[in-house]
Design an enzyme around this catalytic site. Structure first.
Site, short mmCIF file in Angstrom:
data_model
loop_
_atom_site.label_atom_id
_atom_site.label_comp_id
_atom_site.label_asym_id
_atom_site.label_seq_id
_atom_site.Cartn_x
_atom_site.Cartn_y
_atom_site.Cartn_z
N TYR A 1 -63.19 -72.90 -7.82
CA TYR A 1 -62.38 -70.95 -7.69
C TYR A 1 -63.45 -70.02 -8.03
CZ TYR A 1 -58.21 -73.15 -6.87
OH TYR A 1 -56.80 -74.02 -6.87
N ASP B 1 -54.38 -76.14 -10.21
CA ASP B 1 -53.19 -75.81 -8.94
C ASP B 1 -52.79 -76.53 -8.46
OD1 ASP B 1 -52.43 -73.41 -7.07
OD2 ASP B 1 -54.62 -73.64 -6.04
N LYS C 1 -60.85 -85.77 -13.33
CA LYS C 1 -61.47 -86.92 -12.19
C LYS C 1 -63.24 -87.42 -13.17
CE LYS C 1 -60.96 -89.41 -9.02
NZ LYS C 1 -59.45 -90.18 -8.57
N ASP D 1 -55.28 -88.34 -10.52
CA ASP D 1 -54.34 -88.61 -9.59
C ASP D 1 -53.57 -89.72 -10.62
OD1 ASP D 1 -56.54 -90.53 -10.32
OD2 ASP D 1 -57.38 -91.28 -8.56
O1 LIG Z 1 -54.76 -66.59 -4.58
C1 LIG Z 1 -54.46 -67.25 -3.69
O2 LIG Z 1 -53.94 -67.56 -2.73
C2 LIG Z 1 -54.03 -68.77 -4.05
C3 LIG Z 1 -53.57 -69.07 -5.49
C4 LIG Z 1 -52.62 -70.24 -6.34
O3 LIG Z 1 -52.59 -70.86 -5.19
C5 LIG Z 1 -52.59 -70.44 -7.60
O4 LIG Z 1 -52.55 -70.16 -7.56
O5 LIG Z 1 -51.91 -71.29 -7.37
MG LIG Z 2 -51.14 -72.55 -6.35
#
Ligand SMILES: O=C(O)CCC(=O)C(=O)O
Ligand SMILES: [Mg+2]
Ligand SMILES: NC(=O)C1=CN([C@@H]2O[C@H](COP(=O)(O)OP(=O)(O)OC[C@H]3O[C@@H](n4cnc5c(N)ncnc54)[C@H](OP(=O)(O)O)[C@@H]3O)[C@@H](O)[C@H]2O)C=CC1
Length: 473
Positions: free
Chosen positions: A160, A362, A237, A338
């Site tokens: 990210y 996420d 993982k 997983d």
């Molecule tokens: O920032 C985004 O567009 C997606 C972020 C995301 O999926 C989240 O933080 O759960």
């Molecule tokens: Mg998300």
């Protein structure tokens, strides 16, 4: 100080001391309405929070909302491509706590995520996403009430960080050449691997600092939970990505067994101790054999390592953690990513706090939300040491935008998290009761209505659901 926004003329600032907010009775709280369904969800949320605060404190406490802009709305006010104006960043910094609706991120090209940018710019390193079941909520799961987990997701690094290069660009080519010609051949464990020339390249940095400060918060939270829920599971993982995901696990155990030594026990340590408890005469080697089921097939060197581990644990913590004392400590274990996706479905009650890296968290937060009722019931918080921004797990759900039909539950529950963070528990409890009772009375929006048995034929609108929550205070 602000270019196009004006803070409320009444109200005070929230400040932070030692990572905790100091909250006046009249805080100014910036909010971002959000794109897409933000137009429906935010008014519903504001109404519910205001009503709860009014009912709980009878005017003694009041939130002074400060409208700030991000996403499409910001471009309307500040001009083309001004998705995240300085004004907004300054307001969040100045007032300490903010709440937001979802913001759009294009796929492929275009701007990078504003949501992620807000987290990184403000160093909101812990994304906290609780997933618990409200009685009566329809679920695809047979026993959704058994899932009660809080995801602690690292929020600032991993892929990210957004450092990547498109396939075919000069830098991507250059990087691939350096990797293929110099760095990979110089690393014996990589053998004769080569990166395909038509690859895009992304970087996945995972630091000890970033991992441990997140896991620290997860362990601190576990210490506040009732005994049976005092478990922190490090999700990774690490079998595939040893020096990023595997390191996350190792740094987690390191933290648990140093900084939190008196309060924590690791799963392997608990096996070693309980083996000796059950059989005080057990030899070190037999204990090692029980801890590591593949022991007899190991090389002599590996066997020695396991024996040393067993001996080290017994020497270090038998007095403080042995004879059953470990059962009162926070259990720190780890699971491969997983596997945790199936574990939260097949053995949900064995888990409590899941500490994850950014991408895994996420994925897992959407999956866990699905078990307890879907994305309409998935709240979240992004917490740093000097600032916090509350937001739902879900996105802008564009096909429902402006129809007054979406479930505002996740942002309202994010508001509950905000009130709890502020110490305004009475108002938070009112909202939780209101949501619980509305659902139990089958007063729900379309998403829950279609799953209910028997099905609810006339779902509430987004705004009506907000009113139903208030009516049940
Ligand atoms: O920032 C985004 O567009 C997606 C972020 C995301 O999926 C989240 O933080 O759960
Ligand atoms: Mg998300
Ligand atoms: N923090 C943030 O602001 C986030 C932003 N995003 C962004 O949002 C945009 C859209 O993303 P997308 O992948 O469609 O994911 P979304 O989470 O926005 O929506 C996907 C589906 O989930 C269901 N859903 C979402 N929110 C709710 C809700 N409040 N109540 C009930 N159901 C809900 C809907 O399913 P159904 O139609 O079947 O009912 C919806 O179509 C993208 O630009 C993405 O980057 C994504 C995640 C987080």
């Amino acid at each position: 100080m602000y270019e196009k926004i004006t803070p409320p003329t009444v109200g005070s600032r929230i400040t932070f001391k030692d990572g905790k907010p100091i909250v006046p009775d009249d805080p100014i709280i910036p909010f971002i309405r959000g794109d897409g369904t933000g137009v429906d969800i935010w008014p519903a949320t504001e109404k519910v929070i205001n009503a709860a605060v009014e009912k709980a404190y009878g005017g003694q406490r009041k939130i002074n909302w400060f409208k700030v802009y991000a996403g499409d709305e910001a471009c309307e006010v500040y001009g083309t491509y001004q998705y995240l104006p300085e004004d907004t960043l300054n307001a969040i910094k100045e007032y300490g706590i903010a709440i937001k609706g979802p913001l759009t991120t294009p796929i492929g090209g275009g701007i990078r995520s504003l949501n992620v940018a807000l987290r990184q710019i403000n160093d909101l390193y812990a994304c906290v996403r609780p997933c618990r079941y409200y009685s009566g909520t329809p679920s695809p799961h047979k026993t959704p009430e058994k899932l009660d987990v809080i995801i602690y997701r690292e929020n600032t690094e991993d892929i990210y960080l957004g450092i990547e290069w498109r396939e075919g660009t000069e830098i991507a080519q250059k990087l691939i050449d350096i990797l293929n010609q110099d760095l990979i051949p110089a690393t014996p464990e990589h053998g004769s691997k080569q990166i395909r020339l038509d690859s895009g390249i992304g970087i996945k940095p995972v630091s000890k600092t970033g991992s441990q400060r997140l896991i620290r918060r997860a362990i601190e939270r576990a210490l506040t939970l009732p005994k049976p829920k005092q478990t922190v599971t490090l999700v990774h993982k690490g079998n595939i990505m040893k020096y990023t995901e595997g390191a996350f696990r190792d740094w987690g155990y390191e933290l648990a067994t140093t900084e939190f030594r008196a309060e924590c026990i690791t799963e392997r340590e608990s096996w070693i101790l309980s083996n000796k408890e059950k059989n005080p005469d057990l030899s070190i080697e037999d204990n090692a054999r029980m801890v590591d089921p593949g022991y007899d097939a190991l090389t002599a060197e590996k066997k020695q390592e396991v024996c040393q581990e067993v001996e080290g644990v017994l020497n270090a913590i038998w007095e403080t953690h042995g004879k059953g004392q470990w059962k009162d400590k926070v259990m720190v274990n780890d699971r491969i990513a997983d596997s945790i996706f199936q574990q939260i479905q097949t053995r949900p009650d064995e888990y409590s706090i899941l500490a994850t890296m950014n991408l895994n968290g996420d994925y897992i937060s959407d999956a866990a939300a699905a078990i307890v009722g879907g994305l309409g019931m998935g709240p979240g918080a992004n917490i740093g040491d000097t600032c916090a921004v509350f937001e739902a797990t879900h996105g802008t759900a564009p096909k429902h935008a402006g129809l007054d039909r979406i479930n505002p539950g996740s942002v309202i529950l994010s508001g509950v998290m905000m009130l709890e963070f502020m110490g305004w528990q009475e108002a938070a409890d009112l909202i939780k009761k209101g949501i619980g009772d509305a659902i139990a009375n089958r007063q729900v929006t379309y998403d829950l209505a279609r799953l209910m048995e028997p099905r609810v034929d006339t779902p509430l609108k987004c705004s009506e659901f907000a009113q139903a929550i208030i009516d049940h205070f």
